[in-house]
Design an enzyme around this catalytic site. Sequence first.
Site, PDB file in Angstrom:
ATOM      1  N   THR A 198       0.807  -1.227   0.000  1.00 26.71           N
ATOM      2  CA  THR A 198       0.000   0.000   0.000  1.00 26.71           C
ATOM      3  C   THR A 198       0.837   1.273   0.000  1.00 26.71           C
ATOM      4  O   THR A 198       0.297   2.364  -0.083  1.00 26.71           O
ATOM      5  CB  THR A 198      -0.976   0.019   1.208  1.00 26.71           C
ATOM      6  N   HIS A 235       8.275  -0.097   5.859  1.00 22.61           N
ATOM      7  CA  HIS A 235       8.667   0.574   7.101  1.00 22.61           C
ATOM      8  C   HIS A 235       9.179  -0.487   8.068  1.00 22.61           C
ATOM      9  O   HIS A 235       9.170  -1.687   7.752  1.00 22.61           O
ATOM     10  CB  HIS A 235       7.515   1.398   7.685  1.00 22.61           C
ATOM     11  N   HIS A 294       7.707  -3.913   8.768  1.00 19.36           N
ATOM     12  CA  HIS A 294       7.894  -5.038   7.840  1.00 19.36           C
ATOM     13  C   HIS A 294       9.191  -5.802   8.109  1.00 19.36           C
ATOM     14  O   HIS A 294       9.386  -6.896   7.581  1.00 19.36           O
ATOM     15  CB  HIS A 294       7.977  -4.526   6.390  1.00 19.36           C
ATOM     16  N   LYS A 314      -6.775  -5.134  12.105  1.00 23.34           N
ATOM     17  CA  LYS A 314      -7.214  -3.800  11.680  1.00 23.34           C
ATOM     18  C   LYS A 314      -8.608  -3.524  12.240  1.00 23.34           C
ATOM     19  O   LYS A 314      -9.394  -4.419  12.435  1.00 23.34           O
ATOM     20  CB  LYS A 314      -7.297  -3.720  10.151  1.00 23.34           C
ATOM     21  N   ARG A 374      -9.114  -0.680   4.539  1.00 25.65           N
ATOM     22  CA  ARG A 374      -8.063   0.181   3.994  1.00 25.65           C
ATOM     23  C   ARG A 374      -8.455   0.763   2.643  1.00 25.65           C
ATOM     24  O   ARG A 374      -9.387   0.317   2.006  1.00 25.65           O
ATOM     25  CB  ARG A 374      -6.760  -0.614   3.857  1.00 25.65           C
ATOM     26  N   GLN A 388      -6.085 -15.105   0.227  1.00 24.65           N
ATOM     27  CA  GLN A 388      -4.750 -15.465   0.714  1.00 24.65           C
ATOM     28  C   GLN A 388      -4.564 -16.977   0.666  1.00 24.65           C
ATOM     29  O   GLN A 388      -3.483 -17.466   0.349  1.00 24.65           O
ATOM     30  CB  GLN A 388      -4.538 -14.945   2.138  1.00 24.65           C
ATOM     31  N   ASP A 398      -0.619 -12.572  13.612  1.00 18.85           N
ATOM     32  CA  ASP A 398      -1.994 -12.190  13.270  1.00 18.85           C
ATOM     33  C   ASP A 398      -2.456 -12.817  11.958  1.00 18.85           C
ATOM     34  O   ASP A 398      -3.633 -12.753  11.606  1.00 18.85           O
ATOM     35  CB  ASP A 398      -2.122 -10.662  13.206  1.00 18.85           C
ATOM     36  N   LYS A 416       3.363   0.575  20.746  1.00 21.73           N
ATOM     37  CA  LYS A 416       3.455  -0.011  19.411  1.00 21.73           C
ATOM     38  C   LYS A 416       4.849   0.201  18.836  1.00 21.73           C
ATOM     39  O   LYS A 416       5.353   1.314  18.788  1.00 21.73           O
ATOM     40  CB  LYS A 416       2.400   0.603  18.499  1.00 21.73           C
ATOM     41  N   LYS A 426       6.289   3.073  15.761  1.00 23.23           N
ATOM     42  CA  LYS A 426       5.485   4.292  15.624  1.00 23.23           C
ATOM     43  C   LYS A 426       6.117   5.399  16.464  1.00 23.23           C
ATOM     44  O   LYS A 426       6.458   5.183  17.619  1.00 23.23           O
ATOM     45  CB  LYS A 426       4.062   4.053  16.120  1.00 23.23           C
ATOM     46  N   THR A 427       6.281   6.569  15.883  1.00 21.09           N
ATOM     47  CA  THR A 427       6.781   7.719  16.625  1.00 21.09           C
ATOM     48  C   THR A 427       5.739   8.825  16.496  1.00 21.09           C
ATOM     49  O   THR A 427       4.742   8.667  15.788  1.00 21.09           O
ATOM     50  CB  THR A 427       8.118   8.218  16.047  1.00 21.09           C
TER      51      THR A 427
END
Length: 430
Positions: free
Chosen positions: A38, A43, A46, A80, A84, A176, A197, A232, A235-236
């Site tokens: 996406t 990031h 991954h 989620k 998305r 999937q 997950d 998390k 994440k910043t």
Amino acid sequence: MNFVEELTWRGMVHTMMPGTEELLEKEMVTGYLGIDPTADSLHIGHLCGVMILKHFQRCGHKPLALVGGATGMIGDPSGKSQERNLLDEETLRHNQECIKKQLSKFLDFESDAPNRAELVNNYDWMKDFTFLDFARTVGKHITVNYMMAKDSVQKRLNGEARDGLSFTEFTYQLLQGYDFLHLYETKNCKLQMGGSDQWGNITTGAELIRRTNGGEVFALTCPLITKADGGKFGKTESGNIWLDRRYTSPYKFYQFWLNVSDADAAKYIKIFTALPKEEIEALIAEQEAAPHLRPLQKRLAKEVTIMVHSEEDYNAAVEASNILFGNATSDALKKLDEATLLDVFNGVPQFEVAQDTVSGGIKLLELCTEKANVFPSKGEMRKLIQSGGVSVNKEKVTDVDMTITADNLLDGKYLLIQRGKKNYYLIIAK
């Protein structure tokens, strides 16, 4: 090297189907892991999956990195709370190429080795698949009861999202699952890997293969990475930490790893580097003996920055860090590109002045008291200059009557004022 043993000591195994380890010891196995396309960059969320593929190839097996072009058009409900955005084909192709370029730093796609990595995109085999064919080929093998029992579906149906679960997302596990079946039939792929997950989606694929052609396949998932404080990972305040320098500069990337807690550094160095066990254990012992020296964080930041960017970027990030926290020279400051300069001095007080104020020449005393509120008065600034406590662009000011011109500006618009040892101010000429 034993793949399961390697992942186990690194804390990278959450769940594994019985028989997985035996299969991996018996033959070279083709295995795949899905990556969400996406964005046109991965990031650090991954990275655990990418490192699994890297270890998989190091252990002599063949990794397939599956870019979910088709599934990216739909959205996976796992983990989620919202559906998305859907992407068009042109965007997906662009994202795929960018992701492959990043993966090439971790995996061998180019050699003629039998276990060279491949990038596959499920859009290629799904785009011409009609709904009727899908319903007949895939849908009839998996019951709604089976699909409803999955945790990812239950969580969405039980009120975690206001809008429930769309039919599109409900069918995600079948899509999937079909990926696994397709790769099993076309590439003899017998193993799917992913985050914990994904377990429900992966087992749907294994069940589909069993019901359609009686094949036996296997699965291995890794834990979802968290921080020691329960926050998390990755994440910043400014969002994701990206692998692409356009979104996260190498300096900021390096700083992220350098600033993790001791507990997280001991965990992350196993997951996000390929350092051997003995070396990591030695670093952990070193950290316990002298935690203030932070050997774990320094080595972690070095390894990951070099792996994702380059040694040159790592050295530049260390040099940039020294500008703020060490005894760097004005030459080091002048070498910074604009993005890194702004990252380094993010959070320091900033003042804007008109460009022609500086280009026409202005006394430093006037600039730092009347145009920018760096000092409360000229008298106080004079005293500090005389005692050697003021620097401009990392050079001590010795002349109280110093004039600033456009020649003094970094990147044509920045002036760094240092007051004492630790107080920085950035004047921006616009």
